[in-house]
Enzyme design. Structure first.
Site, short mmCIF file in Angstrom:
data_model
loop_
_atom_site.label_atom_id
_atom_site.label_comp_id
_atom_site.label_asym_id
_atom_site.label_seq_id
_atom_site.Cartn_x
_atom_site.Cartn_y
_atom_site.Cartn_z
N LYS A 271 0.83 -1.21 0.00
CA LYS A 271 0.00 0.00 0.00
C LYS A 271 0.87 1.27 0.00
CE LYS A 271 -3.89 -2.25 -0.03
NZ LYS A 271 -3.43 -3.63 -0.02
C1 LIG Z 1 -10.11 -3.37 -1.59
C2 LIG Z 1 -9.43 -4.04 -0.43
N1 LIG Z 1 -10.14 -4.26 0.68
C3 LIG Z 1 -9.59 -4.85 1.76
C4 LIG Z 1 -8.27 -5.24 1.76
C5 LIG Z 1 -7.73 -5.97 2.95
O1 LIG Z 1 -6.65 -5.38 3.56
P1 LIG Z 1 -5.57 -6.28 4.37
O2 LIG Z 1 -4.79 -7.03 3.36
O3 LIG Z 1 -4.78 -5.25 5.11
O4 LIG Z 1 -6.33 -7.18 5.27
C6 LIG Z 1 -7.48 -5.02 0.63
C7 LIG Z 1 -6.08 -5.42 0.66
O5 LIG Z 1 -5.31 -5.41 -0.18
C8 LIG Z 1 -8.08 -4.42 -0.51
O6 LIG Z 1 -7.38 -4.21 -1.63
#
Ligand SMILES: Cc1ncc(COP(=O)(O)O)c(C=O)c1O
Length: 381
Positions: A184
């Site tokens: 990110k």
């Molecule tokens: C659109 C979206 N929602 C939720 C998430 C979930 O985040 P995490 O990987 O930190 O759990 C991501 C992760 O890449 C994402 O791209």
């Protein structure tokens, strides 16, 4: 052997190490401390919300938000099918059912015109995803939600720094969720946050995040909660990342603009659209491959890039086609042609602020050469 170009990479060259060492020396490495407080305050300000809550990842942020809004088994939640699986998984964690909506070809985000037809008496809310850093059309989504008494959670995991009509994502609905995973714009390895401006909801979320503890009576637990906290050590890294977020965003923007300039003239490649009201976050550069005009499929191009030691990623697979969701989706007779088309033809290219121009030229050069050769082969045939 050519050096490997990854699709994402982390830049910890600012105060990250110093702050992490400071947190360690202070012994405040658990889920309270000065870095945690500082990060939550700065992140809320940045998103123009009154509160932010740091949590252990973006998936947990969605799960917590859904519990905070009292989503229950049998409820339905409208989500785009073109997103990372976490958006729909979180809905399942609370026993509710994700109902998939097609995306708008002009934004690649949930199509506001398709919401109304999917609303039933079980619908409780909408989770628009600011996909690939492009904000969803929040005014139109919020209007539908208001008419039907639904809540809205922005899934802003990929969109830190994006703006909708001049306003930052994270402040455009009941609450918003972010991810700080390693790919990110800012990262703590794993990490996430919820932003919101509703103090009552914030109090409930804080309690649910911390095992359900009563804010006025330590070690008394009136509700069943979870341990969804983020550590002060992770927030030390995030504080250093926050100091450099504008520089990181600028570097990534320039990189994406350079991709746009170089790729737009290659036959068969089309770029991510940007709505006139949108300021997109340069998260992961993505373009579309039309196999006929390009001379090869998206997957063949990915294979070629891999052979040249360049990592790429396919666009998200439509969630309504995945095993955990396809049976329910079939029963609802969902047809999502825009999602399916984008899912099959989208490719994500290396995007990180330390990607050198020479390496970026290698990525573009490989794509251009592949297209030229395929075009020549087709002309000869
Ligand atoms: C659109 C979206 N929602 C939720 C998430 C979930 O985040 P995490 O990987 O930190 O759990 C991501 C992760 O890449 C994402 O791209």
């Amino acid at each position: 052997m050519l050096s490997r170009i990854p699709v994402a990479s982390v830049d910890l060259s600012g105060n990250e190490e110093a702050y992490a060492v400071d947190a360690i020396r202070s012994t405040w490495i658990s889920s309270t401390g000065a870095y945690l407080n500082r990060f939550e305050r700065e992140f809320a300000d940045y998103c123009q919300s009154t509160t932010s809550l740091a949590v252990c990842n973006g998936t947990v942020a969605l799960h917590l938000a859904l519990m905070g809004l009292d989503v229950r088994p049998g409820d339905e939640v409208l989500v785009p099918s073109l997103t990372y699986v976490a958006t729909a998984n979180a809905v399942r964690y609370v026993g509710a059912e994700p109902v998939f909506i097609d995306v708008d070809p002009e934004t690649w985000c949930i199509d506001p015109d398709k919401l109304e037809a999917a609303i039933t008496r079980r619908t409780r809310g909408i989770i628009p995803v600011h996909l690939l850093g492009h904000p969803a059309d929040m005014d139109r989504i919020n209007r539908v939600a208001d008419v039907h008494g639904l809540w809205v959670i922005e899934d802003a995991a990929e969109a830190l720094g994006a703006k909708y009509k001049g306003q930052p994502v994270g402040s455009l609905s009941h609450c918003a969720t972010f991810s700080f995973f390693g790919n990110k714009v800012i990262t703590s390895g794993e990490g996430g946050a919820i932003t919101l401006s509703d103090e009552r909801l914030a109090t409930r979320l804080r309690a649910l995040r911390g095992q359900g503890m009563d804010p006025n009576r330590r070690y008394y637990f009136p509700i069943t909660g979870y341990n969804f906290r983020l550590t002060n050590l992770a927030c030390a890294i995030l504080c250093a990342q926050m100091e450099r977020k504008e520089a990181i965003l600028d570097q990534r923007r320039k990189l994406c603009e350079r991709y746009n300039q170089q790729l737009r003239s290659i036959p068969g490649i089309s770029l991510q659209p940007v709505a006139p009201w949108a300021e997109i976050s340069p998260w992961m550069y993505c373009c579309m491959i039309d196999p006929d005009a390009f001379g090869g499929t998206r997957d063949e191009l990915m294979q070629e890039l891999a052979e040249k030691n360049i990592e790429s990623r396919p666009m998200f697979i439509s969630l309504h086609t995945l095993p955990p969701f396809r049976e329910e989706s079939r029963k609802r007779n969902e047809h999502l042609p825009v999602t399916d088309r984008l899912s099959e033809s989208g490719i994500m290219l290396p995007t990180y602020n330390t990607l050198s121009e020479a390496d970026q030229d290698r990525v573009v050069g490989t794509i251009a050469e592949f297209q030229r050769q395929r075009g020549r082969q087709r002309r000869v045939a």
